[in-house]
Design an enzyme around this catalytic site. Structure first.
Site, PDB file in Angstrom:
ATOM      1  N   THR A  43     -12.103  35.346 -24.918  1.00 49.53           N
ATOM      2  CA  THR A  43     -11.649  33.952 -24.767  1.00 49.53           C
ATOM      3  C   THR A  43     -10.789  33.825 -23.512  1.00 49.53           C
ATOM      4  O   THR A  43     -10.039  32.856 -23.376  1.00 49.53           O
ATOM      5  CB  THR A  43     -10.839  33.489 -26.004  1.00 49.53           C
ATOM      6  OG1 THR A  43      -9.754  34.402 -26.201  1.00 49.53           O
ATOM      7  CG2 THR A  43     -11.681  33.416 -27.253  1.00 49.53           C
ATOM      8  N   ARG A  91     -11.601  34.870 -19.554  1.00 48.58           N
ATOM      9  CA  ARG A  91     -12.362  34.298 -18.436  1.00 48.58           C
ATOM     10  C   ARG A  91     -13.720  34.970 -18.362  1.00 48.58           C
ATOM     11  O   ARG A  91     -13.824  36.189 -18.538  1.00 48.58           O
ATOM     12  CB  ARG A  91     -11.639  34.527 -17.106  1.00 48.58           C
ATOM     13  CG  ARG A  91     -10.623  33.449 -16.764  1.00 48.58           C
ATOM     14  CD  ARG A  91     -11.258  32.057 -16.597  1.00 48.58           C
ATOM     15  NE  ARG A  91     -10.261  31.013 -16.433  1.00 48.58           N
ATOM     16  CZ  ARG A  91      -9.629  30.381 -17.423  1.00 48.58           C
ATOM     17  NH1 ARG A  91      -9.886  30.678 -18.678  1.00 48.58           N
ATOM     18  NH2 ARG A  91      -8.737  29.439 -17.166  1.00 48.58           N
ATOM     19  N   GLU A 149     -20.637  28.751 -16.197  1.00 42.54           N
ATOM     20  CA  GLU A 149     -20.232  27.715 -17.145  1.00 42.54           C
ATOM     21  C   GLU A 149     -20.718  26.347 -16.689  1.00 42.54           C
ATOM     22  O   GLU A 149     -20.906  26.115 -15.499  1.00 42.54           O
ATOM     23  CB  GLU A 149     -18.697  27.707 -17.307  1.00 42.54           C
ATOM     24  CG  GLU A 149     -18.165  29.021 -17.874  1.00 42.54           C
ATOM     25  CD  GLU A 149     -16.719  28.946 -18.370  1.00 42.54           C
ATOM     26  OE1 GLU A 149     -16.036  27.938 -18.108  1.00 42.54           O
ATOM     27  OE2 GLU A 149     -16.283  29.908 -19.033  1.00 42.54           O
ATOM     28  N   HIS A 158     -16.101  27.157 -23.701  1.00 44.89           N
ATOM     29  CA  HIS A 158     -14.730  27.227 -23.171  1.00 44.89           C
ATOM     30  C   HIS A 158     -13.827  26.182 -23.856  1.00 44.89           C
ATOM     31  O   HIS A 158     -13.224  25.337 -23.180  1.00 44.89           O
ATOM     32  CB  HIS A 158     -14.738  27.011 -21.649  1.00 44.89           C
ATOM     33  CG  HIS A 158     -13.510  27.543 -20.962  1.00 44.89           C
ATOM     34  ND1 HIS A 158     -13.507  28.046 -19.689  1.00 44.89           N
ATOM     35  CD2 HIS A 158     -12.219  27.625 -21.383  1.00 44.89           C
ATOM     36  CE1 HIS A 158     -12.282  28.411 -19.340  1.00 44.89           C
ATOM     37  NE2 HIS A 158     -11.478  28.171 -20.370  1.00 44.89           N
TER      38      HIS A 158
HETATM   39  C1  3PG Z   1      -6.609  28.067 -19.996  1.00 50.17           C
HETATM   40  O1  3PG Z   1      -6.738  28.792 -19.001  1.00 50.17           O
HETATM   41  O2  3PG Z   1      -5.590  27.387 -20.232  1.00 50.17           O
HETATM   42  C2  3PG Z   1      -7.721  28.013 -21.008  1.00 50.17           C
HETATM   43  O3  3PG Z   1      -8.785  28.841 -20.608  1.00 50.17           O
HETATM   44  C3  3PG Z   1      -8.202  26.602 -21.180  1.00 50.17           C
HETATM   45  O4  3PG Z   1      -8.770  26.133 -20.006  1.00 50.17           O
HETATM   46  P1  3PG Z   1      -9.064  24.571 -19.840  1.00 50.17           P
HETATM   47  O5  3PG Z   1      -7.744  23.886 -19.637  1.00 50.17           O
HETATM   48  O6  3PG Z   1      -9.913  24.465 -18.630  1.00 50.17           O
HETATM   49  O7  3PG Z   1      -9.736  24.121 -21.088  1.00 50.17           O
END
Ligand code: 3PG
Length: 318
Positions: free
Chosen positions: A229, A231, A260, A279
């Protein structure tokens, strides 16, 4: 301030920006960031948008960039430092969201919840083929026991898992903090070797690209679970595919991907022991509300020359 919003954030924060600033929106149907950034002083962005040096060169008035979340692999930080653009991120509120989501993925894979759901959608009832595994008593390996990884480890420990973790930086600074949360600090290789479930929480940078490659996957216990979860790019997806096909990996969940966005099909799509999500680790309403409020506070502090007093060490990037 002249603000450009490059990614969606909480509605209430957007309303406040519209009320108090000159806001342009640069996502969806609203137009491209490259075309809208040229006269802007403040940029707000999330993952999925590349804030490259080339883009920043076309924004000579930019003074402040705010990453409305945690990961900052998509902004040219060195360029910002050279140009004197202040860069903030807001890592706190997404930690609980991503940690809870990670636990959800671990539980889903261990008890085959998504797989069972897919069968039910087809009118099937394969109860006796869907035996899962308990997580209590298993070893949870946390790669990157920072803000998010620490919380994942803590939640895992509360659910009866034995938690081992590794993190960059001097061990003496981390050991006691992690121990208080039920996490034993060790090195990366030991985490990989001992984990029944390996959860990845390191940022993407040169040293972590394909950190989880085929060598690492082969060293993981047969039948183990891998969750990312953090990157896309930290995990080598083709090595994961091989690991799943050979049966060495038991199951995999990826919320973040090497590619993505709409129209990208993961190489792992269609495999039964895989959960793929777009994501959404940080996408909890409460966390997004908090991030939105903090965006407004940081801009307000900047306007009043108080950014240095207001932002925390964790938030300050440049
Ligand atoms: C982050 O880095 O805060 C999380 O991966 C969430 O990313 P996002 O703000 O692009 O959803």
């Amino acid at each position: 301030m002249k603000v450009v919003l490059a990614s969606p954030i909480a509605d209430r924060a957007v309303e406040a920006l519209r009320r108090d600033h000159d806001l342009v929106v640069a996502f969806g149907e609203s137009g491209s960031l490259a075309g809208l950034i040229s006269d802007r002083e403040v940029l707000i962005f999330r993952s999925g948008v590349g804030i490259s040096a080339d883009l920043l060169k076309s924004a000579p008035h930019l003074q402040l960039a705010i990453r409305a979340g945690s990961g900052f692999d998509n902004i040219a930080l060195d360029f910002c430092r050279d140009r004197g653009i202040r860069v903030a991120r807001i890592p706190g509120p997404s930690s609980q969201a991503v940690a809870e989501f990670t636990l959800g993925l671990i539980l889903s894979l261990s008890r085959r919840i998504a797989e069972a759901h897919d069968h039910m959608q087809q009118g099937e009832w394969p109860k006796h083929q869907l035996e899962g595994r308990l997580i209590a008593g298993k070893v949870l390996g946390v790669v990157g026991a920072g803000n998010i990884g620490k919380r994942v480890g803590e939640l895992g420990a509360l659910l009866g898992m034995r938690v081992v973790g590794c993190v960059e930086g001097p061990p003496e600074e981390h050991e006691l903090v992690l121990a208080a949360k039920g996490i034993t600090l060790t090195d990366f290789d030991t985490v990989v070797d001992q984990a029944d479930i390996l959860s990845v929480h390191v940022p993407l940078k040169d040293s972590t690209r394909h950190l989880i490659d085929s060598d690492v996957i082969h060293r993981m216990k047969p039948g183990s679970i891998l969750v990312n979860t953090a990157r896309g790019g930290v995990v080598d997806e083709s090595a994961v595919l091989d690991g799943l096909k050979s049966g060495h990996l038991g199951a995999v969940a990826l919320d973040v991907h090497e590619q993505e966005g709409d129209g990208r099909l993961s190489p792992l799509a269609g495999l039964p022991n895989v959960v793929l999500t777009p994501h959404i680790g940080g996408m909890a309403a409460e966390s997004q509300e908090m991030i939105g409020r903090r965006v407004i506070e940081l801009i307000d502090a900047f306007v009043h020359g108080r950014l240095e007093e207001v932002w925390t060490n964790d938030e300050r990037l440049a």
